[in-house]
Design a protein around this motif. Structure first.
Motif, PDB file in Angstrom:
ATOM      1  N   ALA A 127       1.011  -1.139   0.131  1.00  0.00           N
ATOM      2  CA  ALA A 127       0.058   0.029   0.016  1.00  0.00           C
ATOM      3  C   ALA A 127       0.863   1.288   0.032  1.00  0.00           C
ATOM      4  CB  ALA A 127      -0.819  -0.004   1.206  1.00  0.00           C
ATOM      5  N   GLN A 166      -4.362   3.151   4.115  1.00  0.00           N
ATOM      6  CA  GLN A 166      -2.965   3.934   4.058  1.00  0.00           C
ATOM      7  C   GLN A 166      -2.786   4.583   5.349  1.00  0.00           C
ATOM      8  OE1 GLN A 166      -3.222   5.788   0.095  1.00  0.00           O
ATOM      9  NE2 GLN A 166      -1.245   4.818  -0.564  1.00  0.00           N
ATOM     10  N   THR A 188      -7.469   4.683   0.844  1.00  0.00           N
ATOM     11  CA  THR A 188      -6.753   5.772   1.423  1.00  0.00           C
ATOM     12  C   THR A 188      -6.897   5.557   3.163  1.00  0.00           C
ATOM     13  OG1 THR A 188      -7.279   7.361  -0.305  1.00  0.00           O
ATOM     14  CG2 THR A 188      -6.747   8.492   1.684  1.00  0.00           C
ATOM     15  N   CYS A 231       0.111   2.855   7.138  1.00  0.00           N
ATOM     16  CA  CYS A 231       1.262   3.429   6.547  1.00  0.00           C
ATOM     17  C   CYS A 231       1.873   4.801   6.892  1.00  0.00           C
ATOM     18  CB  CYS A 231       0.994   3.340   5.013  1.00  0.00           C
ATOM     19  SG  CYS A 231       0.533   1.683   4.270  1.00  0.00           S
TER      20      CYS A 231
END
Length: 365
Positions: A270, A334, A331, A338
């Motif tokens: 990702a 993420q 999104t 992330c």
């Protein structure tokens, strides 16, 4: 200072590799020793000192180390001497329950691994979501550092496009070909209940699946290291077996689409911002009986969960029909997993454990 490194019981890969290469590039004057498997020793640079994983030499290296860096359980007995710092980088965000939280494990396995965990001095976490799960699963009370994973820095590197082109050329992937990286995780019942049998099976014909992608696609199969030696494909077929590629982070760069099930590869991939397809044909069994999950995958996944190979083929075909735009669900994924993957995780770990020699030649804990 003597630094002993291990990745997946003898590979030259992952966060230990990223840390080692950064230390070498910085010019630190340490002694480095890697644990290596005989079948993977050719992956190590010529200047790297290696000892065979599990050998008497490997045990001696660990027992004389000032710092041990590993991304997994080392898996054989050794005595950690006073003053040694053991940094456990681990190797993924846990969706699947791990260690003490699993629904089932072979008798004695968890107790044995506890002896390894007792040696750890510090643990890295890829994101804030992982930290409490690591503490609970491992019963680890030492420091957990939320740094992101050094291995993933390359995914945000200014050189990522150049590296992508080089890796694709090495794999023989033409510019206009869509590379689909398939990274299924391992199944505990197949690995342990079969007694280490030579084969591993899938519920679909992988050659047929690869052919269904079309000539403008290529299927790159990356088996989990627990089962990577259990499946064989003839050369020249539609499936490219990249299970033996030294380091998966370069495969992430080469790929255009990731297909996975419950593997932690989704949390790494990702970072690239490229599409992820979850092929979850045995979702209920894996979630409710075999391993268990830490969170609702359907609610958190970067995309829809697909149960058949036809659905996966259709999803990949749709991705090829128009430019990919991350969905709000992607999104959110993420943002949750992330947020620390900004290309500077290696720097943060070096600052914590390997301050420049001008500052201090002793590792921190």
């Amino acid at each position: 200072m003597k630094v002993v490194l291990n990745s997946f019981q003898g590979d030259y890969s992952d966060s230990p590799r990223a840390l080692y290469e950064a230390l070498r590039e910085r010019g630190d004057d340490h002694e480095y020793v890697w644990l290596s498997r005989p079948d993977r020793v050719a992956d190590f640079p010529a200047e790297v000192a290696t000892v065979d994983f599990g050998s008497a030499e490997a045990r001696a290296a660990l027992e004389s180390a000032d710092v041990v860096v590993s991304n997994d359980h080392i898996g054989f007995d050794w005595d950690k001497r006073p003053g040694t710092t053991y940094l456990q980088t681990w190797h993924g965000t846990p969706l699947k329950r791990i260690h003490n939280d699993v629904l089932w494990a072979p008798e004695g396995r968890l107790a044995y691994l506890d002896t390894e965990i007792a040696r750890w001095d510090a643990l890295l976490s890829q994101n804030p979501a992982s930290t409490p799960r690591f503490r609970q699963a491992f019963g680890f009370t030492g420091p957990v550092h939320e740094t992101g994973y050094p291995r993933n820095d390359v995914l945000s590197s200014p050189d990522r496009d150049r590296i992508r082109a080089e890796v694709r050329a090495q794999l023989g992937i033409a510019d206009r070909v869509t590379a689909v990286l398939y990274t299924p995780t391992w199944r505990d019942d197949l690995v342990f209940a079969e007694g280490g049998g030579p084969q591993h099976t899938f519920p679909l014909d992988l050659n047929e699946f690869a052919a269904g992608l079309g000539e403008d696609h290529v299927l790159l199969l990356r088996l989990h290291q627990m089962v990577a030696d259990r499946l064989e494909f003839p050369e020249g077929g539609p499936v490219r077996d990249v299970s033996s590629h030294p380091d998966i982070r370069y495969l992430y760069l080469a790929a255009d689409v990731l297909v996975t099930d419950y593997s932690s590869t989704m949390f790494d991939f990702a970072v690239t911002g490229r599409p992820i397809v979850n092929f979850t044909y045995d979702l209920d069994y894996f979630k409710d009986e075999l391993r268990g999950f830490y969170f609702d995958l359907a609610a958190a996944a970067p995309g829809p969960l697909l149960a058949t190979s036809d659905e996966v083929l259709a999803a990949i075909a749709e991705l090829s029909s128009r430019p990919w735009v991350p969905t709000p669900q992607y999104t959110r994924f993420q943002e949750t997993f992330c947020s620390l993957e900004d290309g500077h995780a290696t720097e943060r770990v070096l600052d914590l454990f390997f301050p420049s020699q001008q500052q201090n030649d002793e590792p921190r804990r």
